[in-house]
Design an enzyme around this catalytic site. Structure first.
Site, PDB file in Angstrom:
ATOM      1  N   LYS A  99      10.023   2.516  -2.412  1.00 15.68           N
ATOM      2  CA  LYS A  99       9.625   3.835  -1.894  1.00 15.68           C
ATOM      3  C   LYS A  99       8.122   3.858  -1.650  1.00 15.68           C
ATOM      4  CE  LYS A  99       8.969   7.564  -4.727  1.00 15.68           C
ATOM      5  NZ  LYS A  99       9.336   8.644  -5.670  1.00 15.68           N
TER       6      LYS A  99
ATOM      7  N   ARG B 292       4.882   6.715  -0.588  1.00 11.20           N
ATOM      8  CA  ARG B 292       4.582   8.156  -0.502  1.00 11.20           C
ATOM      9  C   ARG B 292       3.410   8.362   0.441  1.00 11.20           C
ATOM     10  NH1 ARG B 292       6.873  12.096  -3.033  1.00 11.20           N
ATOM     11  NH2 ARG B 292       7.838  11.800  -5.055  1.00 11.20           N
TER      12      ARG B 292
END
Ligand code: R5P
Length: 289
Positions: free
Chosen positions: A183, A185
């Protein structure tokens, strides 16, 4: 005999605990100026129950004031039971010169007068090291797994690199393999599921995370798993904070069901959610000296 005092947001769980522990229960009265009139009894143990979910700052301040007021009644011990302890995600500076908020919260709780903290599934276990008082960080994984739907080919998936230890623990409990989503951000509330490390084709995926806030982390991971051929997707998420359009985002995501706890009280969760009661584990923790 102890006295359990509930903050304004944790009345139900505090009352259930007082019944199970057969102890006094006292609801705090918080006036507009945050003055409170709880009356713990001199010399006794006090247990204050309050989660610090949104509005995180109001609930935190209320908790600090409750501890401060309790301290002035000279109890033998002030146990602070915080089912969901906010600010835990900020356990390190996220940018150069940024705050270590989880550390500051530990300083505030101790300065207010807490003698012991009981909480559930801190974002990372190193947060316990920020405290000079005892911290019991309850692991909810075994309880959460009891609510999983049975599957043929389970695989545990961590929705980000930071959650690997939690996912590894779950994979051990379920005796199965582990996959990881990478992931990134771009801003505090926006994340992207970039790629998958592991094989999930025709597998029954079990995503595990400490919390759902906007739902982005969980739902982006679920979409990536589906694209990668996952047969089914369940999620074990300890704290359902549920901000912004999280309920809609989750409703649209290819997730079959989400198992969470009652660390944060919710009147409205969709039927994708199943809530596991943490009161028995909290009672057990309170029984420890
Ligand atoms: C991040 O490190 C946490 O473990 C959660 O994955 C994250 O905070 C969830 O936030 P959101 O639901 O907004 O993606």
């Amino acid at each position: 005999m102890a006295t359990i005092i509930s903050g304004s947001n944790s009345k139900e769980i505090a009352y259930d605990l007082s019944i199970q522990l057969q102890t006094n229960y006292c609801e705090s009265i918080i006036s507009r100026f945050a003055d409170q009139e709880a009356a713990p009894i001199y010399g006794e143990k006090v247990i204050i129950v309050q989660s610090t979910y949104k509005p995180a700052n109001d609930h935190l301040m209320e908790l600090l004031l409750l501890i401060d007021a309790a301290k002035r009644q000279l109890p033998s011990q002030i146990i602070v039971l915080i089912p969901y302890l906010g600010y835990s995600r900020q356990d390190r500076p996220s940018y150069a010169g940024g705050p270590i908020s989880a550390r500051l919260i530990s300083t505030l709780l101790e300065a207010a007068g807490a003698s012991r903290i009981i909480t559930i599934d801190l974002h990372t276990t190193q947060i316990e090291g920020f405290y000079n008082i005892g911290v019991q960080n309850i692991d909810p994984l075994v309880s959460l797994t009891s609510a999983l739907k049975t599957t043929d080919n389970p695989i545990v998936v961590s929705p980000d690199i930071g959650g690997i230890l939690r996912a590894e623990k779950l994979a051990k409990i379920l005796n199965c393999d582990l996959a990881i989503v990478h992931k990134t951000r771009s801003s505090p509330n926006t994340s992207q599921a970039e790629c998958l490390i592991g094989q999930v084709e025709n597998m029954d995926c079990i995503l595990v995370d400490d919390l759902i806030d906007t739902g982005g982390t969980l739902c982006n991971a679920a979409v990536l798993l589906k694209k990668s051929g996952a047969k089914s997707i369940q999620a074990l998420i300890t704290h359902a904070i549920i901000s912004n359009n999280a309920i809609d985002t989750i409703h649209r995501a290819p997730i079959d069901n989400i198992i969470t706890t009652n660390s944060i009280p919710h009147l409205v969760l969709t039927d994708k959610f199943r809530v596991v009661d943490m009161t028995p584990m909290l009672c057990e923790a309170l029984h420890h000296p």
